[in-house]
Design a protein around this motif. Structure first.
Motif, mmCIF file in Angstrom:
data_model
loop_
_atom_site.group_PDB
_atom_site.id
_atom_site.type_symbol
_atom_site.label_atom_id
_atom_site.label_comp_id
_atom_site.label_asym_id
_atom_site.label_seq_id
_atom_site.Cartn_x
_atom_site.Cartn_y
_atom_site.Cartn_z
ATOM 1 N N VAL A 6 14.096 18.788 9.175
ATOM 2 C CA VAL A 6 14.228 17.399 9.590
ATOM 3 C C VAL A 6 15.596 17.224 10.238
ATOM 4 O O VAL A 6 16.613 17.534 9.615
ATOM 5 C CB VAL A 6 14.095 16.462 8.383
ATOM 6 N N ALA A 51 9.878 3.014 -1.105
ATOM 7 C CA ALA A 51 9.505 4.249 -1.803
ATOM 8 C C ALA A 51 8.684 5.147 -0.884
ATOM 9 O O ALA A 51 8.883 6.365 -0.846
ATOM 10 C CB ALA A 51 8.711 3.910 -3.066
ATOM 11 N N VAL A 54 10.986 6.931 1.427
ATOM 12 C CA VAL A 54 11.672 8.051 0.767
ATOM 13 C C VAL A 54 10.707 9.217 0.574
ATOM 14 O O VAL A 54 11.022 10.372 0.882
ATOM 15 C CB VAL A 54 12.275 7.604 -0.587
ATOM 16 N N PHE A 55 9.507 8.905 0.069
ATOM 17 C CA PHE A 55 8.510 9.967 -0.118
ATOM 18 C C PHE A 55 8.239 10.687 1.204
ATOM 19 O O PHE A 55 8.203 11.903 1.276
ATOM 20 C CB PHE A 55 7.189 9.389 -0.634
ATOM 21 N N PHE A 58 12.540 11.525 3.363
ATOM 22 C CA PHE A 58 13.520 12.273 2.586
ATOM 23 C C PHE A 58 12.863 13.392 1.791
ATOM 24 O O PHE A 58 13.400 14.481 1.643
ATOM 25 C CB PHE A 58 14.276 11.346 1.625
ATOM 26 N N MET A 59 11.680 13.111 1.254
ATOM 27 C CA MET A 59 11.019 14.123 0.438
ATOM 28 C C MET A 59 10.042 14.957 1.254
ATOM 29 O O MET A 59 9.289 15.757 0.705
ATOM 30 C CB MET A 59 10.324 13.465 -0.747
ATOM 31 N N HIS A 60 10.029 14.754 2.561
ATOM 32 C CA HIS A 60 9.265 15.600 3.496
ATOM 33 C C HIS A 60 7.762 15.561 3.289
ATOM 34 O O HIS A 60 7.064 16.460 3.726
ATOM 35 C CB HIS A 60 9.723 17.068 3.411
ATOM 36 N N LEU A 61 7.269 14.527 2.613
ATOM 37 C CA LEU A 61 5.827 14.510 2.365
ATOM 38 C C LEU A 61 5.049 14.390 3.673
ATOM 39 O O LEU A 61 3.920 14.837 3.782
ATOM 40 C CB LEU A 61 5.471 13.345 1.436
ATOM 41 N N GLU A 64 4.285 17.799 4.793
ATOM 42 C CA GLU A 64 3.704 18.725 3.822
ATOM 43 C C GLU A 64 2.212 18.895 4.025
ATOM 44 O O GLU A 64 1.572 18.100 4.698
ATOM 45 C CB GLU A 64 3.907 18.173 2.400
#
Lengths: 93, 232, 532
Positions: A6, A51, A54-55, A58-61, A64
């Motif tokens: 990212v 949220a 962020v998911f 930041f959390m690369h979902l 994925e």
């Protein structure tokens, strides 16, 4: 698939959006009166959007495979179930 | 022992075929752990909403007596730390371990700022007798009155006894969250040590990514706690 | 990759390294399974001892040798040990650890160190629970209902802490298994080619990961309640005791499926192997495992019909609970249909599986009685519930557990147990079990309440039969454990790779397996259970 890097720019945009939404949360809760439940729902809605951001970033979902998304959604789904059924109990007691 | 030394940067552990498979497995494990975190805090949120339904006036009084400016400051601090953590993962993936190290130092600093602010908040509450444990519950009503918004001035006479329950949830939820921050700081130091040992590479960075995921979930929980506790 | 050659000289996993330390620090899933075997069997005998003492006390209507306090403590200890320390870790952690990587063609579970960690969590948690005995024991029952558990003896904190630590053991095992099943399958092992035991472990692991954290937070709150007096479950401070029950059963109802689903998986394996016939309805059995684990989250309120939960929600939970019967019945049908026209061999594992089928059917059907809202008002807190629970847990989960232990025994130890004595133990447990618990159904429906150490004389014949039955069950299980332990040390070596004629991957390798399971990772080309 998984080694998606990212870029800094995306992270900065994500952070700015989150900070902006935090400001929106504070301002709506303090200065816009929608009644107690109205404000609660609005604040929760904004929190859910934050949220999700962020998911997703930041959390690369977003980058994925399907499985990790399913795991995250499973957690949230069963949590909603837990909240919902317990709330029903109190509501009809 | 089958943990005989091997170069983690180029070789997978003995029971994996490839580094890729190992990475995917590790990441999925962390995600499953995230699901358990969601459920664990979820239990407390169930408690929060149930009691909010029963004693919603007291939630307004309780929320007003918290210092929302400090809460907002902490939200900002955590968001920034989340950003630095995410960027640290990006840098590790691109092989810039030095930059990643600096970013993780900033993250740790943010975590400490968060805890220091939390410490001041907690001690103010304890000082005013608002800690609902042992025999310390003895709320300073005049102080609480002075904190209330105009619109909620009339509520306080209704049922101050149940105010305690709001603070039970406040301390339980933010306390558990604080413990997660502490654990997070521990994990950061572990990562710092491993970066200094030059253990990570664009091919092997699962631990950094895993700690990152953990740190973001801690942030997400705060994203919900902040409005629920301080604002509404 | 390159490590296998350093271990090849050792022979198999049991003797490749020596010394106690090599066991305590091992990260080989098969060795960890054996360590689970040792501790779980020790707990099983310990918990069983209390069961026998409880039944002995109930031999006469008047107190025999226990006071009411002692009885409550023994009862709580029996429940806590059997639930948290035997059945929950029993099938998934012991047999799952041993069989899962072998069945999917992996060298180990995904996180071997975590796997060892979860064994230590279980042992440490168990040690804390046992320690509570020195603080006078706990008398709350294994459910730790508030407000009583918030006021009862100090030992409650210890037992609850122990259960909390053991919860981590369960979570770690669950995480490990899900990742192992997703990421470590051998080439060609698609999801629809997984053995059914693996499917059941998968369904179990979902519950372990999703539900156990809620138990964690519940027990943590109970500890806070006791040590700080926070009052979250205390009605006098505005708290809600029923909330504790919501929390507790949101975990503990799915937890009974943690106990039963893997046993169902074992039965699927055993019945197909010992009938030498392709399993009937592979997909139906696999999906019904997942269905049970999903529905298990929707039914927790049926434990609370009479605890002040709203009547409206009670009705909803009552209907939802009936749903569990559907996937369970599908499984039952498929197992019986598998046996139909098969070449059934009545060896010990098969006998235990047949025990499972018959006893679990009774347990399941009586579960429907209890799920019916109005019937439950009459039957709650009677021996009917006790009997139902034991039919599902002892007659279901533990019979399946022993079936699996005997089934994989030759693979685990490389030796053969005494088949005759094994069969005798299976028949003894079956006879003794029914003798113990059928009378409890009868007296329960007549109103004998549970958790009392004295009772009205009219129930004496039932109680006496029940107590006599408990001796036979105990003797049967002790015999079974004796047969296994003796087989391990003195059994005839079983060099045959596939003594039962099974079709899953673990039967294609040496018994006992080598350290890394497979000399060469197999490529799977078809479904399991392709007989003839």
């Amino acid at each position: 698939m998984s080694h998606h890097i990212v870029p800094l720019k995306t992270n900065i945009i994500t952070l700015s959006t989150l900070v902006f939404l935090t400001a929106v949360t504070v301002l709506t809760a303090k200065y816009i009166h929608l009644g107690e439940n109205g404000n609660l729902v609005l604040a929760m809605f904004i929190a859910c959007v934050k949220a999700t951001i962020v998911f997703g970033w930041f959390m690369h979902l977003k980058y994925e495979g399907i499985m990790n998304r399913v795991i995250a959604l499973c957690g949230l789904g069963f949590l909603l179930l837990f909240v919902g059924l317990s709330y029903l109990d109190l509501f009809f007691r | 022992m089958s943990t005989a030394s091997y170069d983690k940067k180029t070789q997978a552990a003995h029971h994996f075929d490839s580094l890729d498979q190992q990475h995917e497995a590790g990441k999925q494990g962390v995600w499953l752990f995230m699901a358990t975190e969601i459920m664990m805090f979820g239990g407390l949120f169930v408690g929060y909403f149930l009691y909010r339904f029963k004693f919603h006036d007291m939630y307004i009084v309780g929320g007003d007596s918290l210092n929302w400016q400090l809460g907002a400051l902490n939200t900002l601090v955590l968001l920034i730390s989340s950003f630095t953590m995410a960027q640290a993962v990006t840098e590790t993936m691109s092989g810039n371990n030095k930059k990643a190290l600096k970013l993780i130092y900033v993250t740790v600093a943010c975590a400490f700022v968060f805890l220091i602010v939390k410490y001041f908040e907690y001690s103010a509450k304890v000082h005013h007798g608002m800690f609902p444990g042992f025999d310390m519950w003895n709320p300073d009503m005049t102080y609480i009155m002075s904190q209330l918004r105009e619109s909620s001035q009339g509520i306080i006479t209704a049922d101050p006894a149940n105010l305690r329950l709001f603070f039970v949830l406040y301390f339980a939820m933010t306390g558990l969250h604080g413990i997660h921050i502490l654990i997070g700081i521990g994990l950061m130091f572990w990562i710092i040590k491993r970066i200094k040992n030059d253990e990570f590479s664009p091919k092997y960075y699962t631990a950094v990514e895993g700690v990152g995921l953990y740190w973001h979930i801690v942030d997400i929980i705060w994203i919900f706690l902040f409005p629920l506790m301080y604002l509404i | 990759m390159s490590q296998s050659d350093t271990h090849s000289h050792g022979g198999n996993y049991i003797n490749c390294e020596k010394g106690l330390w090599s066991w305590l620090t091992t990260i080989d899933h098969k060795r960890i399974a054996l360590m689970y075997f040792i501790v779980i069997m020790a707990f099983f005998l310990f918990g069983g001892l209390f069961a026998v003492l409880l039944r002995l006390e109930l031999l006469t209507p008047e107190p025999l040798f226990m006071t009411g306090d002692m009885y409550n403590r023994a009862m709580t200890l029996h429940g806590s040990i059997m639930v948290f320390m035997v059945i929950i870790p029993g099938v998934p952690a012991l047999l799952g650890n041993f069989a899962l990587p072998l069945m999917i063609g992996a060298k180990d579970v995904a996180f071997p160190k975590l796997n060892l960690g979860s064994w230590y969590c279980l042992v440490i948690g168990a040690a804390i629970v046992v320690l509570s005995l020195f603080w006078g024991g706990v008398d709350t029952g294994w459910t730790f209902y508030t407000p009583y558990s918030a006021k009862s003896s100090d030992a409650v904190t210890l037992v609850v802490l122990g259960a909390f630590v053991m919860g981590f053991s369960s979570i770690l095992t669950g995480v490990n298994f899900i990742v192992t099943i997703h990421k470590l399958r051998a080439p060609g092992m698609t999801m629809m080619r997984l053995p059914l035991f693996v499917w059941s472990l998968y369904a179990t692991a979902i519950i372990q990961v999703i539900a156990t954290p809620v138990l964690g937070i519940t027990l943590l709150l109970l500890i806070f309640e006791r040590t700080f007096g926070i009052g979250i479950f205390d009605a006098s401070m505005g708290g809600d005791p029923v909330l504790f029950q919501h929390f507790f059963w949101f975990y503990s109802h799915p937890a009974v499926y943690i106990m039963i689903i893997p046993a169902m998986g074992i039965v699927s394996e055993v019945i197909s192997t010992f009938s030498q016939k392709t399993i009937f309805g592979y997909k139906a059995i696999a999906y019904s495992s997942l269905a049970i684990s999903a529905i298990s989250f929707l039914v927790w309120g049926h434990h609370m019909f009479v605890s002040g939960q709203s009547g409206f929600l009670g009705k909803i939970f009552s209907i939802l609970t009936m749903l569990v019967g559907v996937p369970t019945a599908i499984k039952m049908f498929n197992w019986v249909a598998t046996m139909y026209k098969g070449r059934v061999k009545l060896d010990t594992p098969m006998l235990y599986s047949i025990n499972f089928l018959s006893l679990f059917t009774i347990g399941g059907v009586t579960g429907l009685f209890l799920a019916a809202f109005s019937v439950d008002v009459h039957l709650h807190d009677t021996y009917f519930v006790v009997a139902h629970f034991h039919y599902t847990m002892l007659g279901g989960a533990l019979m399946g557990f022993f079936s699996g232990l005997f089934y994989w025994f030759p693979k685990m130890s490389g030796k053969m147990y005494d088949e005759t004595l094994g069969r005798v133990s299976a028949i003894m447990t079956f006879v003794g079990f029914n003798l113990t618990f059928i009378p409890q159904f009868i007296m329960g429906s007549q109103g004998m309440p549970r958790r009392y150490h004295t009772y009205d004389g009219v129930f004496a014949p039932y109680h006496i039969t029940s107590t006599v039955g408990s001796w036979i069950v105990a003797a049967g299980f002790i015999l079974a454990i004796y047969v296994m332990v003796r087989g391990m040390f003195k059994g005839i070596p079983c060099t045959e790779k596939n003594p039962w004629g099974g079709t899953t991957l673990e039967w294609s390798i040496d018994s006992p397996p080598i350290h890394e399971n497979f000399t060469e990772i197999p490529t799977v080309t078809g479904r399991p259970y392709e007989y003839r």
